[in-house]
Write a protein that holds these residues in place. Structure first.
Motif, PDB file in Angstrom:
ATOM      1  N   ALA A  12       0.840  -1.205   0.000  1.00 33.82           N
ATOM      2  CA  ALA A  12       0.000   0.000   0.000  1.00 33.82           C
ATOM      3  C   ALA A  12       0.873   1.252   0.000  1.00 33.82           C
ATOM      4  N   CYS A  13       1.939   1.252   0.794  1.00 35.66           N
ATOM      5  CA  CYS A  13       2.857   2.392   0.835  1.00 35.66           C
ATOM      6  C   CYS A  13       3.577   2.548  -0.501  1.00 35.66           C
ATOM      7  N   ARG A  14       3.989   1.437  -1.103  1.00 33.56           N
ATOM      8  CA  ARG A  14       4.650   1.487  -2.409  1.00 33.56           C
ATOM      9  C   ARG A  14       3.716   2.122  -3.449  1.00 33.56           C
ATOM     10  N   ASP A  15       2.453   1.735  -3.406  1.00 34.62           N
ATOM     11  CA  ASP A  15       1.455   2.275  -4.321  1.00 34.62           C
ATOM     12  C   ASP A  15       1.359   3.802  -4.160  1.00 34.62           C
ATOM     13  N   ILE A  16       1.287   4.251  -2.927  1.00 35.76           N
ATOM     14  CA  ILE A  16       1.220   5.695  -2.650  1.00 35.76           C
ATOM     15  C   ILE A  16       2.525   6.374  -3.066  1.00 35.76           C
ATOM     16  N   GLY A  17       3.656   5.781  -2.715  1.00 40.47           N
ATOM     17  CA  GLY A  17       4.954   6.355  -3.069  1.00 40.47           C
ATOM     18  C   GLY A  17       5.133   6.491  -4.569  1.00 40.47           C
ATOM     19  N   GLU A  19       2.818   6.804  -6.778  1.00 39.13           N
ATOM     20  CA  GLU A  19       1.896   7.859  -7.217  1.00 39.13           C
ATOM     21  C   GLU A  19       2.494   9.250  -6.970  1.00 39.13           C
ATOM     22  N   LEU A  20       3.184   9.394  -5.851  1.00 37.42           N
ATOM     23  CA  LEU A  20       3.715  10.704  -5.461  1.00 37.42           C
ATOM     24  C   LEU A  20       5.156  10.937  -5.910  1.00 37.42           C
ATOM     25  N   GLY A  21       5.797   9.898  -6.466  1.00 35.14           N
ATOM     26  CA  GLY A  21       7.168  10.044  -6.928  1.00 35.14           C
ATOM     27  C   GLY A  21       8.212   9.846  -5.854  1.00 35.14           C
ATOM     28  N   TYR A  22       7.859   9.129  -4.784  1.00 33.18           N
ATOM     29  CA  TYR A  22       8.794   8.841  -3.707  1.00 33.18           C
ATOM     30  C   TYR A  22       9.220   7.381  -3.751  1.00 33.18           C
ATOM     31  N   VAL A  23      10.326   7.075  -3.104  1.00 31.65           N
ATOM     32  CA  VAL A  23      10.782   5.704  -2.929  1.00 31.65           C
ATOM     33  C   VAL A  23      10.313   5.248  -1.547  1.00 31.65           C
ATOM     34  N   THR A  24       9.632   4.132  -1.503  1.00 32.76           N
ATOM     35  CA  THR A  24       9.133   3.590  -0.242  1.00 32.76           C
ATOM     36  C   THR A  24      10.239   2.783   0.423  1.00 32.76           C
ATOM     37  N   ILE A  25      10.551   3.131   1.658  1.00 33.64           N
ATOM     38  CA  ILE A  25      11.573   2.386   2.385  1.00 33.64           C
ATOM     39  C   ILE A  25      11.000   1.704   3.619  1.00 33.64           C
ATOM     40  N   THR A  76       1.396   3.001   8.227  1.00 32.57           N
ATOM     41  CA  THR A  76       2.387   4.043   8.448  1.00 32.57           C
ATOM     42  C   THR A  76       3.472   3.810   7.414  1.00 32.57           C
ATOM     43  N   CYS A  77       3.780   4.833   6.634  1.00 35.59           N
ATOM     44  CA  CYS A  77       4.746   4.699   5.537  1.00 35.59           C
ATOM     45  C   CYS A  77       5.979   5.552   5.797  1.00 35.59           C
ATOM     46  N   LYS A  78       7.089   5.095   5.246  1.00 36.11           N
ATOM     47  CA  LYS A  78       8.328   5.876   5.296  1.00 36.11           C
ATOM     48  C   LYS A  78       8.838   5.998   3.861  1.00 36.11           C
ATOM     49  N   PHE A  79       9.058   7.237   3.442  1.00 37.38           N
ATOM     50  CA  PHE A  79       9.479   7.525   2.072  1.00 37.38           C
ATOM     51  C   PHE A  79      10.760   8.348   2.069  1.00 37.38           C
ATOM     52  N   VAL A  80      11.462   8.296   0.948  1.00 39.82           N
ATOM     53  CA  VAL A  80      12.553   9.230   0.671  1.00 39.82           C
ATOM     54  C   VAL A  80      12.333   9.761  -0.740  1.00 39.82           C
ATOM     55  N   GLN A  81      12.913  10.911  -1.009  1.00 41.61           N
ATOM     56  CA  GLN A  81      12.892  11.451  -2.368  1.00 41.61           C
ATOM     57  C   GLN A  81      13.682  10.512  -3.267  1.00 41.61           C
ATOM     58  N   GLU A  84      17.346  10.854  -3.282  1.00 42.51           N
ATOM     59  CA  GLU A  84      18.030  10.536  -2.035  1.00 42.51           C
ATOM     60  C   GLU A  84      18.279   9.042  -1.877  1.00 42.51           C
ATOM     61  N   CYS A  85      17.839   8.273  -2.842  1.00 47.92           N
ATOM     62  CA  CYS A  85      17.927   6.814  -2.731  1.00 47.92           C
ATOM     63  C   CYS A  85      19.097   6.314  -3.568  1.00 47.92           C
ATOM     64  N   GLU A  86      20.249   6.233  -2.951  1.00 46.74           N
ATOM     65  CA  GLU A  86      21.426   5.748  -3.649  1.00 46.74           C
ATOM     66  C   GLU A  86      21.230   4.270  -4.012  1.00 46.74           C
ATOM     67  N   GLY A  87      21.464   3.945  -5.252  1.00 49.44           N
ATOM     68  CA  GLY A  87      21.312   2.558  -5.700  1.00 49.44           C
ATOM     69  C   GLY A  87      19.953   2.237  -6.273  1.00 49.44           C
ATOM     70  N   CYS A  88      19.002   3.168  -6.182  1.00 51.12           N
ATOM     71  CA  CYS A  88      17.686   2.927  -6.778  1.00 51.12           C
ATOM     72  C   CYS A  88      17.769   3.252  -8.260  1.00 51.12           C
ATOM     73  N   PRO A  89      17.333   2.364  -9.138  1.00 54.89           N
ATOM     74  CA  PRO A  89      17.375   2.653 -10.563  1.00 54.89           C
ATOM     75  C   PRO A  89      16.507   3.864 -10.908  1.00 54.89           C
ATOM     76  N   ALA A  90      16.980   4.687 -11.806  1.00 57.16           N
ATOM     77  CA  ALA A  90      16.219   5.880 -12.213  1.00 57.16           C
ATOM     78  C   ALA A  90      14.855   5.471 -12.757  1.00 57.16           C
ATOM     79  N   GLY A  91      13.830   6.141 -12.307  1.00 58.20           N
ATOM     80  CA  GLY A  91      12.478   5.884 -12.791  1.00 58.20           C
ATOM     81  C   GLY A  91      11.831   4.657 -12.208  1.00 58.20           C
ATOM     82  N   LYS A  92      12.501   3.929 -11.343  1.00 63.27           N
ATOM     83  CA  LYS A  92      11.925   2.726 -10.743  1.00 63.27           C
ATOM     84  C   LYS A  92      11.837   2.925  -9.245  1.00 63.27           C
ATOM     85  N   PHE A  93      10.629   3.025  -8.736  1.00 63.72           N
ATOM     86  CA  PHE A  93      10.431   3.217  -7.310  1.00 63.72           C
ATOM     87  C   PHE A  93       9.969   1.901  -6.702  1.00 63.72           C
ATOM     88  N   SER A  94      10.719   1.390  -5.780  1.00 66.24           N
ATOM     89  CA  SER A  94      10.306   0.153  -5.107  1.00 66.24           C
ATOM     90  C   SER A  94      10.915   0.073  -3.727  1.00 66.24           C
TER      91      SER A  94
END
Length: 94
Positions: A12-17, A19-25, A76-81, A84-94
Protein backbone atom coordinates in the motif's frame (compact mmCIF):
# COMPACT_ATOMS: atom_id res chain seq x y z
CA UNK A 1 -9.30 -6.66 7.79
CA UNK A 2 -8.47 -10.39 7.54
CA UNK A 3 -4.76 -10.98 7.97
CA UNK A 4 -3.62 -7.42 7.21
CA UNK A 5 0.10 -7.36 7.91
CA UNK A 6 3.30 -5.44 7.17
CA UNK A 7 3.64 -7.04 3.71
CA UNK A 8 0.22 -5.69 2.74
CA UNK A 9 1.04 -2.32 4.30
CA UNK A 10 4.34 -2.08 2.42
CA UNK A 11 2.55 -2.69 -0.91
CA UNK A 12 0.00 0.00 0.00
CA UNK A 13 2.86 2.39 0.84
CA UNK A 14 4.65 1.49 -2.41
CA UNK A 15 1.46 2.28 -4.32
CA UNK A 16 1.22 5.69 -2.65
CA UNK A 17 4.95 6.36 -3.07
CA UNK A 18 4.85 5.52 -6.78
CA UNK A 19 1.90 7.86 -7.22
CA UNK A 20 3.72 10.70 -5.46
CA UNK A 21 7.17 10.04 -6.93
CA UNK A 22 8.79 8.84 -3.71
CA UNK A 23 10.78 5.70 -2.93
CA UNK A 24 9.13 3.59 -0.24
CA UNK A 25 11.57 2.39 2.38
CA UNK A 26 9.09 1.22 5.01
CA UNK A 27 5.49 0.26 5.56
CA UNK A 28 3.87 -0.87 8.79
CA UNK A 29 0.36 -2.18 9.39
CA UNK A 30 -1.72 -0.38 12.01
CA UNK A 31 -4.46 -2.52 13.57
CA UNK A 32 -8.11 -1.55 13.62
CA UNK A 33 -7.78 -0.96 17.38
CA UNK A 34 -5.48 1.99 16.59
CA UNK A 35 -7.23 3.28 13.47
CA UNK A 36 -10.22 5.63 13.48
CA UNK A 37 -13.23 4.23 11.67
CA UNK A 38 -13.71 5.53 8.16
CA UNK A 39 -16.99 6.46 6.54
CA UNK A 40 -18.70 5.81 3.26
CA UNK A 41 -18.58 2.75 1.06
CA UNK A 42 -15.77 0.20 1.28
CA UNK A 43 -14.55 -1.49 -1.89
CA UNK A 44 -12.19 -4.25 -0.70
CA UNK A 45 -11.92 -6.62 2.25
CA UNK A 46 -9.45 -9.37 3.11
CA UNK A 47 -6.59 -7.91 1.05
CA UNK A 48 -3.64 -10.31 0.78
CA UNK A 49 -0.39 -9.26 -0.93
CA UNK A 50 2.71 -11.34 -1.66
CA UNK A 51 4.97 -8.28 -1.43
CA UNK A 52 6.02 -8.07 -5.08
CA UNK A 53 2.98 -6.10 -6.25
CA UNK A 54 3.43 -2.50 -7.38
CA UNK A 55 -0.16 -1.56 -6.48
CA UNK A 56 -2.64 -2.59 -3.82
CA UNK A 57 -5.13 -3.23 -6.58
CA UNK A 58 -2.88 -6.09 -7.82
CA UNK A 59 -3.24 -7.98 -4.53
CA UNK A 60 -5.75 -10.74 -3.89
CA UNK A 61 -8.94 -9.37 -2.30
CA UNK A 62 -12.69 -9.61 -2.09
CA UNK A 63 -14.86 -6.77 -3.32
CA UNK A 64 -17.71 -5.53 -1.19
CA UNK A 65 -20.28 -2.78 -1.05
CA UNK A 66 -20.40 -2.73 2.74
CA UNK A 67 -20.39 0.41 4.87
CA UNK A 68 -19.42 -1.42 8.10
CA UNK A 69 -16.09 0.11 9.11
CA UNK A 70 -15.60 -1.93 12.30
CA UNK A 71 -12.49 -3.62 10.88
CA UNK A 72 -10.78 -0.63 9.25
CA UNK A 73 -7.00 -0.77 9.28
CA UNK A 74 -4.26 1.77 8.67
CA UNK A 75 -0.68 2.08 7.51
CA UNK A 76 2.39 4.04 8.45
CA UNK A 77 4.75 4.70 5.54
CA UNK A 78 8.33 5.88 5.30
CA UNK A 79 9.48 7.52 2.07
CA UNK A 80 12.55 9.23 0.67
CA UNK A 81 12.89 11.45 -2.37
CA UNK A 82 13.95 9.47 -5.44
CA UNK A 83 17.21 11.44 -5.67
CA UNK A 84 18.03 10.54 -2.03
CA UNK A 85 17.93 6.81 -2.73
CA UNK A 86 21.43 5.75 -3.65
CA UNK A 87 21.31 2.56 -5.70
CA UNK A 88 17.69 2.93 -6.78
CA UNK A 89 17.37 2.65 -10.56
CA UNK A 90 16.22 5.88 -12.21
CA UNK A 91 12.48 5.88 -12.79
CA UNK A 92 11.92 2.73 -10.74
CA UNK A 93 10.43 3.22 -7.31
CA UNK A 94 10.31 0.15 -5.11
Amino acid sequence: NGDWDNVDAFVACRDIGNELGYVTIGGTAVSYDNTPQGSGEMWWVFVECSGSEETLESCSKYTTSSTNHGGDIGITCKFVQADECEGCPAGKFS
